[in-house]
Design an enzyme around this catalytic site. Structure first.
Site, PDB file in Angstrom:
ATOM      1  N   LYS A  28       0.817  -1.213   0.000  1.00 44.94           N
ATOM      2  CA  LYS A  28       0.000   0.000   0.000  1.00 44.94           C
ATOM      3  C   LYS A  28       0.852   1.265   0.000  1.00 44.94           C
ATOM      4  O   LYS A  28       0.530   2.236  -0.690  1.00 44.94           O
ATOM      5  CB  LYS A  28      -0.933   0.025   1.217  1.00 44.94           C
ATOM      6  CG  LYS A  28      -2.036  -1.004   1.200  1.00 44.94           C
ATOM      7  CD  LYS A  28      -3.038  -0.764   2.310  1.00 44.94           C
ATOM      8  CE  LYS A  28      -2.425  -0.762   3.685  1.00 44.94           C
ATOM      9  NZ  LYS A  28      -1.800  -2.055   4.051  1.00 44.94           N
ATOM     10  N   VAL A  30       3.994   1.762  -1.072  1.00 51.35           N
ATOM     11  CA  VAL A  30       4.645   1.966  -2.367  1.00 51.35           C
ATOM     12  C   VAL A  30       3.612   2.391  -3.408  1.00 51.35           C
ATOM     13  O   VAL A  30       3.879   3.267  -4.243  1.00 51.35           O
ATOM     14  CB  VAL A  30       5.384   0.696  -2.817  1.00 51.35           C
ATOM     15  CG1 VAL A  30       5.970   0.864  -4.212  1.00 51.35           C
ATOM     16  CG2 VAL A  30       6.502   0.358  -1.837  1.00 51.35           C
ATOM     17  N   LYS A  50      -2.348   9.377   6.537  1.00 55.98           N
ATOM     18  CA  LYS A  50      -2.528   8.010   7.063  1.00 55.98           C
ATOM     19  C   LYS A  50      -3.211   8.131   8.417  1.00 55.98           C
ATOM     20  O   LYS A  50      -2.635   8.665   9.368  1.00 55.98           O
ATOM     21  CB  LYS A  50      -1.190   7.297   7.202  1.00 55.98           C
ATOM     22  CG  LYS A  50      -1.337   5.810   7.534  1.00 55.98           C
ATOM     23  CD  LYS A  50       0.000   5.093   7.473  1.00 55.98           C
ATOM     24  CE  LYS A  50      -0.160   3.604   7.794  1.00 55.98           C
ATOM     25  NZ  LYS A  50      -0.717   2.844   6.664  1.00 55.98           N
ATOM     26  N   THR A  54       0.992   2.143  12.697  1.00 54.14           N
ATOM     27  CA  THR A  54       1.440   1.267  13.771  1.00 54.14           C
ATOM     28  C   THR A  54       2.809   0.685  13.436  1.00 54.14           C
ATOM     29  O   THR A  54       3.243   0.686  12.291  1.00 54.14           O
ATOM     30  CB  THR A  54       0.453   0.108  14.006  1.00 54.14           C
ATOM     31  OG1 THR A  54       0.388  -0.713  12.835  1.00 54.14           O
ATOM     32  CG2 THR A  54      -0.928   0.630  14.337  1.00 54.14           C
ATOM     33  N   GLU A 122      -3.959   6.595   2.975  1.00 52.18           N
ATOM     34  CA  GLU A 122      -3.487   5.210   3.065  1.00 52.18           C
ATOM     35  C   GLU A 122      -4.050   4.534   4.305  1.00 52.18           C
ATOM     36  O   GLU A 122      -3.835   4.990   5.432  1.00 52.18           O
ATOM     37  CB  GLU A 122      -1.961   5.151   3.102  1.00 52.18           C
ATOM     38  CG  GLU A 122      -1.443   3.721   3.127  1.00 52.18           C
ATOM     39  CD  GLU A 122       0.050   3.607   3.363  1.00 52.18           C
ATOM     40  OE1 GLU A 122       0.498   2.504   3.749  1.00 52.18           O
ATOM     41  OE2 GLU A 122       0.764   4.616   3.186  1.00 52.18           O
ATOM     42  N   ALA A 124      -4.777   1.185   7.009  1.00 49.86           N
ATOM     43  CA  ALA A 124      -3.937   0.288   7.814  1.00 49.86           C
ATOM     44  C   ALA A 124      -4.429  -1.129   7.603  1.00 49.86           C
ATOM     45  O   ALA A 124      -5.599  -1.435   7.858  1.00 49.86           O
ATOM     46  CB  ALA A 124      -4.020   0.666   9.288  1.00 49.86           C
ATOM     47  N   GLY A 125      -3.552  -2.016   7.137  1.00 43.58           N
ATOM     48  CA  GLY A 125      -3.969  -3.384   6.880  1.00 43.58           C
ATOM     49  C   GLY A 125      -4.980  -3.454   5.748  1.00 43.58           C
ATOM     50  O   GLY A 125      -4.893  -2.720   4.769  1.00 43.58           O
TER      51      GLY A 125
END
Length: 241
Positions: A28, A30, A50, A54, A122, A124-125
């Protein structure tokens, strides 16, 4: 500061684009950097946000530092930073921190959208990883933005090249569709130098989906210098051709 909207693989992107993945570590960051570089190459002003970072220490640049290095984007912000390499809710509990509410992220993104042509967000996960204690995910954030002043917005899904990616990608696209969210396209986060027969067949399958395949980023693209990355990114995101 605004200069006008830009396009990727022939499709004009809206002001806010959320980048999610079919899983964690699919590329994600990149992909976010490549999208930023491609948009900036057309003269657009881009900011990146973002909501939750984490797995980074206070002195680590994190994902936003990597986007800044690769894409040369100055405005790269985090909603909150957590040290443990875990899902946001679990990490926040262990570190005794309070995650920002969905409205806080939406307001920060809307503020950026007033100043920049494009705001890349962006996640997370994967798509349904909770970003706060109320169970809100990047999907709920996309809906809040779509229903608010930052509309219109869209989602880009980053997927793997190898075995299992077809199921994971289709599940993610289905989850977005049932929520009425607009998916601009797919990006393969790391395309191998020597793809296997499985990966070649997967690419053909992805290219035939109604959701456009915007591009395949070469593996180890993050090892390039910022100058090399920015020069190559527009070519990587050239679409089905």
């Amino acid at each position: 500061m605004k200069r006008g909207k830009a396009s990727v693989a022939g499709a004009e992107l809206p002001g806010v684009v959320l980048i999610t993945g079919t899983d964690t570590d699919v590329g994600k960051t990149v992909a976010t950097a490549a999208l930023a570089a491609a948009l900036q190459a057309q003269g657009a002003c881009v900011a990146v946000y973002k909501p939750v970072q984490t797995g980074v220490s206070p002195g680590d640049g994190g994902d936003m530092g990597e986007v800044r290095r690769l894409a040369g984007t100055d405005e790269c912000l985090e909603g909150i930073r957590l040290t443990l390499p875990m899902a946001p809710v679990a990490a926040a509990v262990r570190e005794a921190k309070v995650l920002p509410a969905l409205e806080v992220h939406a307001a920060a993104i809307a503020d950026l959208a007033d100043k920049y042509d494009h705001v890349l967000v962006e996640g997370a996960g994967g798509l349904l990883v909770a970003l706060d204690g109320d169970g809100n995910t990047i999907a709920e954030l996309a809906r809040a933005l779509e229903d608010g002043p930052a509309s219109p917005c869209a989602v880009v899904v980053v997927c793997r090249s190898g075995l299992g990616t077809l199921n994971h990608t289709l599940l993610t696209l289905e989850a977005l569709a049932v929520r009425g969210l607009n998916t601009t396209g797919l990006v393969v986060g790391a395309w191998p130098r020597d793809p296997s027969a499985i990966e070649l067949d997967n690419r053909v399958f992805l290219e035939q989906l109604p959701t456009p395949l915007l591009g395949c980023l070469p593996e180890k693209a993050s090892a390039l210098s910022g100058e090399q990355f920015r020069a190559a990114a527009p070519e990587w995101l050239r679409g089905r051709g």
